[in-house]
Design a protein around this motif. Structure first.
Motif, mmCIF file in Angstrom:
data_model
loop_
_atom_site.group_PDB
_atom_site.id
_atom_site.type_symbol
_atom_site.label_atom_id
_atom_site.label_comp_id
_atom_site.label_asym_id
_atom_site.label_seq_id
_atom_site.Cartn_x
_atom_site.Cartn_y
_atom_site.Cartn_z
ATOM 1 N N ILE A 1 -33.928 32.584 -34.394
ATOM 2 C CA ILE A 1 -32.834 32.041 -33.705
ATOM 3 C C ILE A 1 -31.550 32.670 -34.064
ATOM 4 N N LYS A 2 -31.584 32.525 -35.286
ATOM 5 C CA LYS A 2 -30.166 32.856 -35.944
ATOM 6 C C LYS A 2 -29.827 34.349 -35.751
ATOM 7 N N GLY A 3 -30.925 35.178 -35.818
ATOM 8 C CA GLY A 3 -30.574 36.535 -35.548
ATOM 9 C C GLY A 3 -30.256 36.944 -34.074
ATOM 10 N N TYR A 4 -31.034 36.315 -33.095
ATOM 11 C CA TYR A 4 -30.616 36.337 -31.646
ATOM 12 C C TYR A 4 -29.096 36.205 -31.431
ATOM 13 N N ARG A 5 -28.646 35.018 -32.081
ATOM 14 C CA ARG A 5 -27.445 34.344 -31.918
ATOM 15 C C ARG A 5 -26.488 35.157 -32.371
ATOM 16 N N ASP A 6 -26.554 35.646 -33.590
ATOM 17 C CA ASP A 6 -25.598 36.574 -34.140
ATOM 18 C C ASP A 6 -25.598 37.783 -33.533
ATOM 19 N N THR A 7 -26.680 38.237 -32.847
ATOM 20 C CA THR A 7 -26.424 39.535 -32.102
ATOM 21 C C THR A 7 -25.578 39.417 -30.718
ATOM 22 N N MET A 8 -25.928 38.212 -29.900
ATOM 23 C CA MET A 8 -25.290 38.015 -28.915
ATOM 24 C C MET A 8 -23.904 37.462 -28.819
ATOM 25 N N LEU A 9 -23.730 36.845 -29.923
ATOM 26 C CA LEU A 9 -22.340 35.932 -30.038
ATOM 27 C C LEU A 9 -21.579 36.195 -30.826
ATOM 28 N N TYR A 10 -22.100 36.202 -32.139
ATOM 29 C CA TYR A 10 -21.316 36.301 -33.229
ATOM 30 C C TYR A 10 -20.802 37.636 -33.893
ATOM 31 N N GLY A 11 -21.477 38.523 -33.493
ATOM 32 C CA GLY A 11 -21.048 40.003 -33.816
ATOM 33 C C GLY A 11 -21.376 40.098 -35.458
ATOM 34 N N GLU A 12 -22.479 39.827 -35.843
ATOM 35 C CA GLU A 12 -22.743 40.131 -37.211
ATOM 36 C C GLU A 12 -23.997 40.808 -37.100
ATOM 37 N N PHE A 13 -24.056 41.849 -38.180
ATOM 38 C CA PHE A 13 -25.354 42.755 -38.254
ATOM 39 C C PHE A 13 -26.317 42.212 -39.276
ATOM 40 N N PHE A 14 -27.440 42.589 -38.866
ATOM 41 C CA PHE A 14 -28.570 41.899 -39.428
ATOM 42 C C PHE A 14 -28.339 41.957 -41.032
ATOM 43 N N TYR A 15 -28.066 43.092 -41.681
ATOM 44 C CA TYR A 15 -27.938 43.442 -42.992
ATOM 45 C C TYR A 15 -27.045 42.543 -43.803
ATOM 46 N N VAL A 16 -25.945 41.843 -43.395
ATOM 47 C CA VAL A 16 -24.986 41.255 -43.875
ATOM 48 C C VAL A 16 -25.815 39.934 -44.845
ATOM 49 N N ASP A 17 -26.869 39.360 -44.153
ATOM 50 C CA ASP A 17 -27.323 38.518 -44.962
ATOM 51 C C ASP A 17 -28.818 39.048 -45.472
#
Length: 269
Positions: free
Chosen positions: A220-236
């Motif tokens: 859920i966090k990953g989908y939301r980071d992608t669509m809304l928050y502009g954060e690449f997966f490797y950050v966390d």
């Protein structure tokens, strides 16, 4: 090589057949694959715009914010609930056609994956139509961050397959598994950040517990980071490693369970 291609073709035809079977006796047919999520989305739109009087979540309109997390949750919840009876529902298929029981969880997961991909495409079209960008302004899409889905979808696919293998094996041995899962899906929904941001009303310690014990949170966090928050997966990256550790442990559990049930599947189903 030809044998592998033929096995893939058989697998593909089996998945398509099960999708057709799922919607064949319904008036609107395949449209229900999209209509059901749309009904959910409309319900939450009503909740957000009427119940919350058009409230915003982190600067985004509620319906725009809720869709990515809701779609990720629905896919996982569907796989979870369908897995409990995967082997018993397909008992005739196993006994009469000679199809190996160990591909049934894969078929069930792929079937839901096909449907999920279609719903995801509808989501992309919706966001492109309204032109909602990361800053909440109207502009052209898609975004470079959509590349995240290559990673998140791969992890989601692996996780859901392993989950299906575990639950289907348990469901074969304990027929109450379906009822147990049905019972926990409601509290799971309301304790997973589908309708609320974790930073609102949840202490940091509780958020860490949620991240640790609820794998749904990751997607859920990953989908939301992608669509809304502009954060690449490797950050966390630490959270990514933790998730892969969870999947590795689940693989070990799945192998143990299937090693135990394989000799007795034909007698039980």
């Amino acid at each position: 090589m030809q044998t592998k291609i033929k096995e893939f073709q058989v697998l593909h035809h089996l998945i398509v057949h099960k999708i057709k079977l799922q919607f064949s006796d319904q008036l609107f047919g395949y449209a229900w694959a999209l209509l059901n999520p749309l009904v959910y989305i409309f319900s939450f739109w009503f909740f957000g715009y009427v119940g919350l009087r058009g409230g915003l979540v982190n600067g985004f309109h509620f319906v725009v914010w809720v869709i990515p997390g809701l779609l990720a949750y629905r896919f996982l919840a569907t796989v979870l609930s369908q897995s409990a009876t995967a082997l018993t529902r397909n008992g005739m298929l196993i006994s009469e056609t000679g199809i190996k029981a160990n591909i049934i969880p894969l078929v069930e997961t792929l079937k839901e994956s096909y449907i999920h991909i279609g719903i995801m495409l509808a989501m992309f079209i919706f966001y492109a139509f309204i032109g909602y960008t990361l800053t909440g302004t109207w502009d052209m899409l898609p975004s470079i961050y959509y590349l995240n889905f290559i990673y998140y979808w791969f992890v989601l696919f692996i996780y859901s397959i392993v989950l299906c293998y575990i639950i289907s094996a348990i469901g074969l041995l304990f027929r109450d598994t379906k009822n147990i899962i049905t019972s926990i899906l409601v509290p799971l929904f309301w304790t997973t950040p589908v309708l609320f941001p974790v930073e609102h009303g949840i202490q940091p310690q509780l958020e860490l517990i949620e991240m640790a014990i609820n794998p749904f949170y990751y997607f859920i966090k990953g989908y939301r980071d992608t669509m809304l928050y502009g954060e690449f997966f490797y950050v966390d990256w630490k959270y990514n490693l933790y998730m892969w550790l969870i999947i590795f442990i689940m693989v070990l559990i799945a192998r143990k369970l299937w090693k135990f049930i394989t000799p007795i599947i034909s007698d039980i189903v």
